[in-house]
Design a protein around this motif. Structure first.
Motif, PDB file in Angstrom:
ATOM      1  N   TYR A 132       0.786  -1.399   0.216  1.00 25.26           N
ATOM      2  CA  TYR A 132       0.076  -0.007   0.000  1.00 25.26           C
ATOM      3  C   TYR A 132       0.892   1.060   0.191  1.00 25.26           C
ATOM      4  CZ  TYR A 132       0.915  -0.399   5.139  1.00 25.26           C
ATOM      5  OH  TYR A 132       1.372  -0.547   6.361  1.00 25.26           O
ATOM      6  N   ALA A 133       0.264   2.364  -0.569  1.00 30.29           N
ATOM      7  CA  ALA A 133       1.262   3.550  -0.388  1.00 30.29           C
ATOM      8  C   ALA A 133       1.635   4.074   1.006  1.00 30.29           C
ATOM      9  CB  ALA A 133       0.277   4.687  -1.125  1.00 30.29           C
ATOM     10  N   GLU A 134       2.852   4.630   0.933  1.00 34.01           N
ATOM     11  CA  GLU A 134       3.389   5.286   2.209  1.00 34.01           C
ATOM     12  C   GLU A 134       3.818   4.155   3.166  1.00 34.01           C
ATOM     13  OE1 GLU A 134       1.030   9.286   1.167  1.00 34.01           O
ATOM     14  OE2 GLU A 134       0.967   8.874   3.217  1.00 34.01           O
ATOM     15  N   PHE A 167      -4.908  -2.889  -2.126  1.00 32.83           N
ATOM     16  CA  PHE A 167      -4.773  -3.691  -0.655  1.00 32.83           C
ATOM     17  C   PHE A 167      -6.148  -4.164  -0.085  1.00 32.83           C
ATOM     18  CE2 PHE A 167      -2.365  -4.735   3.030  1.00 32.83           C
ATOM     19  CZ  PHE A 167      -3.136  -4.389   4.185  1.00 32.83           C
ATOM     20  N   PRO A 226       7.758  -1.605  18.158  1.00 26.45           N
ATOM     21  CA  PRO A 226       6.890  -1.905  19.178  1.00 26.45           C
ATOM     22  C   PRO A 226       6.418  -0.533  19.967  1.00 26.45           C
ATOM     23  CG  PRO A 226       8.312  -3.677  19.119  1.00 26.45           C
ATOM     24  CD  PRO A 226       9.004  -2.688  18.412  1.00 26.45           C
ATOM     25  N   ILE A 257      -5.744   5.393  14.757  1.00 28.24           N
ATOM     26  CA  ILE A 257      -5.995   4.061  14.269  1.00 28.24           C
ATOM     27  C   ILE A 257      -5.825   3.057  15.480  1.00 28.24           C
ATOM     28  CG2 ILE A 257      -5.595   4.307  12.074  1.00 28.24           C
ATOM     29  CD1 ILE A 257      -2.694   3.434  12.511  1.00 28.24           C
ATOM     30  N   GLY A 309      -2.589   5.800   3.359  1.00 28.17           N
ATOM     31  CA  GLY A 309      -1.531   5.000   3.996  1.00 28.17           C
ATOM     32  C   GLY A 309      -1.923   4.799   5.364  1.00 28.17           C
ATOM     33  N   VAL A 310      -2.474   5.928   6.065  1.00 18.07           N
ATOM     34  CA  VAL A 310      -2.673   5.774   7.518  1.00 18.07           C
ATOM     35  C   VAL A 310      -3.748   4.631   7.738  1.00 18.07           C
ATOM     36  CG1 VAL A 310      -3.469   6.924   9.587  1.00 18.07           C
ATOM     37  CG2 VAL A 310      -1.908   8.129   7.948  1.00 18.07           C
ATOM     38  N   PHE A 340      -4.421   2.030   5.934  1.00 22.86           N
ATOM     39  CA  PHE A 340      -3.833   0.618   5.772  1.00 22.86           C
ATOM     40  C   PHE A 340      -2.761   0.165   7.071  1.00 22.86           C
ATOM     41  CE2 PHE A 340      -6.119   0.590   2.088  1.00 22.86           C
ATOM     42  CZ  PHE A 340      -5.533   1.296   1.174  1.00 22.86           C
ATOM     43  N   LEU A 341      -2.194   1.395   7.615  1.00 23.41           N
ATOM     44  CA  LEU A 341      -1.213   0.983   8.686  1.00 23.41           C
ATOM     45  C   LEU A 341      -2.149   0.413   9.886  1.00 23.41           C
ATOM     46  CD1 LEU A 341       1.635   1.831   9.289  1.00 23.41           C
ATOM     47  CD2 LEU A 341       0.839   3.907  10.329  1.00 23.41           C
ATOM     48  N   ALA A 342      -3.476   0.567   9.848  1.00 20.14           N
ATOM     49  CA  ALA A 342      -3.913  -0.253  11.082  1.00 20.14           C
ATOM     50  C   ALA A 342      -4.178  -1.610  10.711  1.00 20.14           C
ATOM     51  CB  ALA A 342      -5.475   0.470  10.989  1.00 20.14           C
ATOM     52  N   HIS A 343      -3.808  -2.115   9.546  1.00 22.24           N
ATOM     53  CA  HIS A 343      -3.789  -3.482   9.453  1.00 22.24           C
ATOM     54  C   HIS A 343      -2.482  -4.289   9.642  1.00 22.24           C
ATOM     55  CE1 HIS A 343      -7.953  -3.549   7.408  1.00 22.24           C
ATOM     56  NE2 HIS A 343      -7.593  -2.335   6.727  1.00 22.24           N
ATOM     57  N   GLU A 344      -1.582  -3.229  10.015  1.00 21.24           N
ATOM     58  CA  GLU A 344      -0.172  -3.865  10.292  1.00 21.24           C
ATOM     59  C   GLU A 344      -0.089  -4.694  11.569  1.00 21.24           C
ATOM     60  OE1 GLU A 344       2.629  -3.917   8.881  1.00 21.24           O
ATOM     61  OE2 GLU A 344       2.366  -2.687   7.034  1.00 21.24           O
ATOM     62  N   ARG A 345       0.534  -5.791  11.425  1.00 25.91           N
ATOM     63  CA  ARG A 345       0.534  -6.692  12.541  1.00 25.91           C
ATOM     64  C   ARG A 345       1.890  -6.227  13.275  1.00 25.91           C
ATOM     65  NH1 ARG A 345      -1.247 -11.823  12.821  1.00 25.91           N
ATOM     66  NH2 ARG A 345       0.887 -12.867  13.544  1.00 25.91           N
ATOM     67  N   ILE A 346       1.672  -5.523  14.695  1.00 24.67           N
ATOM     68  CA  ILE A 346       2.697  -4.966  15.354  1.00 24.67           C
ATOM     69  C   ILE A 346       2.562  -5.608  16.827  1.00 24.67           C
ATOM     70  CG2 ILE A 346       3.920  -2.872  16.421  1.00 24.67           C
ATOM     71  CD1 ILE A 346       3.767  -2.145  13.421  1.00 24.67           C
ATOM     72  N   TRP A 347       3.686  -6.075  17.283  1.00 23.35           N
ATOM     73  CA  TRP A 347       3.530  -6.700  18.419  1.00 23.35           C
ATOM     74  C   TRP A 347       3.828  -5.560  19.560  1.00 23.35           C
ATOM     75  CZ3 TRP A 347       7.539 -10.677  20.743  1.00 23.35           C
ATOM     76  CH2 TRP A 347       6.796 -11.410  22.001  1.00 23.35           C
ATOM     77  N   PHE A 348       2.565  -4.833  19.831  1.00 19.10           N
ATOM     78  CA  PHE A 348       2.774  -3.587  20.902  1.00 19.10           C
ATOM     79  C   PHE A 348       2.938  -4.032  22.244  1.00 19.10           C
ATOM     80  CE2 PHE A 348       0.879  -0.821  17.797  1.00 19.10           C
ATOM     81  CZ  PHE A 348      -0.110  -1.477  17.093  1.00 19.10           C
ATOM     82  N   LYS A 379       5.268  -6.272  23.175  1.00 20.83           N
ATOM     83  CA  LYS A 379       6.709  -6.724  23.048  1.00 20.83           C
ATOM     84  C   LYS A 379       7.446  -6.392  24.347  1.00 20.83           C
ATOM     85  CE  LYS A 379      10.704  -7.998  20.540  1.00 20.83           C
ATOM     86  NZ  LYS A 379      11.715  -7.887  21.739  1.00 20.83           N
TER      87      LYS A 379
END
Lengths: 218, 30, 218
Positions: free
Chosen positions: A9-11, A40, A108, A120, B1-2, B4-12, B14
């Motif tokens: 996806y962009a950015e 996406f 993290p 978000i 972009g923001v 889609f960032l919400a769909h990122e898998r991040i291990w907050f 950790k």
């Protein structure tokens, strides 16, 4: 390595790692981030995408020769030059060290702090305060390391710099206001040096540093 | 972009897990 | 690469990656995990340790030549042979892909599921159930990949196998009881093949697979 297509996806800061590496190596990289090439949430759920990239995650790379690769660090490494990867075993090891540092020590807490300011993620005061402390601790380590160094490993840009810069992008843009980042002058100098390299600029454009710490966006 | 960032898998979590693991093994090692 | 010392606490799956790699490369690796050589929680807080390893985390490697390295993937890579790292650019990229897969897709849910059963963390039913689903998803991806492969990348053991095996150790020993792991025969076959390699056995000893899923240990 062969030219190819980067699906993302962009950015996407993770995709930037690979894109910047490709700038250094001169690999012709098509970036598929908008319809019709890539949507996406749709394209990455289709069977033929999942056949090549079973996790359905992006960025994902497909070479013109059919070679498929996921995980952003692997893609960036593949698209790099030998100089970016490290020209000695010790340099390569140190580069990997900082790449892993980015994933385990930066992402993290940086994400925990920034995501609520982007609206978000729910805001949690305790989590944010803890994330800020982790970020401070991480920046202190970087600052000490960069006290007598222009770049993280050796005398030139490597994958270490590319990865750590891309991992710090969101906090430098959203929350590291001048007062907060003032105690880390070496990190600020190094970050500025990197983002002003032509190869970084070609991908990131003009990076506007945070002027006022963003707060929770409901 | 923001978005889609919400769909990122991040291990907050950790850091919390690292801390728990550290304490566990420090106790285990006396 | 030079011989050296690996600082760690005992039974650290992260340190196993480096130790197994050293078995393949023949590097003489001293493991400092008990007093007086190393006391976790004390030695790694001393100023001279932090000078070399600023995060104070283990495993940490110091070569006999003074070369210092942290982050377990970097140490394992440094102590490896070229064969373990990948003999072609594509193999190297795929190895990095699986190493990163281990960190991003295995360790988070494995920790969430296993830590309460070891008494490391409080039990949270929702977190455990979510972790189980993520582990199933991850094992499915591995199982499909290993359908026609003996090892993860190429025809021999590589760092990919070493890293992913070590990352799966906790769940194979604690919670993947026979019924739970039955749907993933390729993963089970591959895991068994790896842990029975002499170089794995020299570090891991006899790995007793889970017979009954461990529950929360209060």
């Amino acid at each position: 390595m062969a030219a190819g297509t980067l699906y993302t996806y962009a950015e996407n800061w993770r995709a930037y790692k690979a894109q910047i590496a490709a700038q250094y190596s001169g690999v012709h990289l098509k970036v598929a981030s908008t319809p019709p090439a890539f949507t996406f949430g749709q394209t990455n759920r289709l069977p033929n995408f999942l056949n090549s990239f079973p996790l359905g995650k992006v960025p994902a790379f497909q070479g013109d020769d059919g070679f498929c690769l996921f995980e952003s660090n692997a893609i960036a490494h593949y698209l790099s030059t030998d100089a970016l990867r490290g020209s000695t075993p010790q340099a390569s090891a140190h580069i990997l060290q900082w790449v892993n540092f980015a994933d385990s020590e930066i992402i993290p807490p940086a994400s925990a702090w920034v995501f609520p300011t982007l609206g978000i993620m729910q805001f949690n005061k305790q989590a944010t305060e803890q994330a800020k402390e982790e970020v401070k601790r991480m920046l202190l380590v970087l600052n000490q390391h960069l006290n007598t160094r222009t770049f993280l490993v050796g005398e030139r840009v490597t994958l270490a710099d590319i990865t750590v810069v891309c991992s710090l992008l969101w906090i430098y843009k959203q929350v590291l206001e001048p007062a907060f980042r003032e105690p880390y002058p070496n990190v600020n100098r190094w970050f500025g040096t990197c983002i002003n390299q032509p190869q970084f600029k070609a991908v990131l454009g003009e990076v506007k540093l945070c002027e006022k710490m963003a707060q929770f966006d409901a | 972009g923001v978005d889609f960032l919400a769909h990122e898998r991040i291990w907050f979590d950790k850091p919390r897990y690292d801390e728990a693991e550290r304490r566990f093994y420090e106790r285990k090692n006396g």
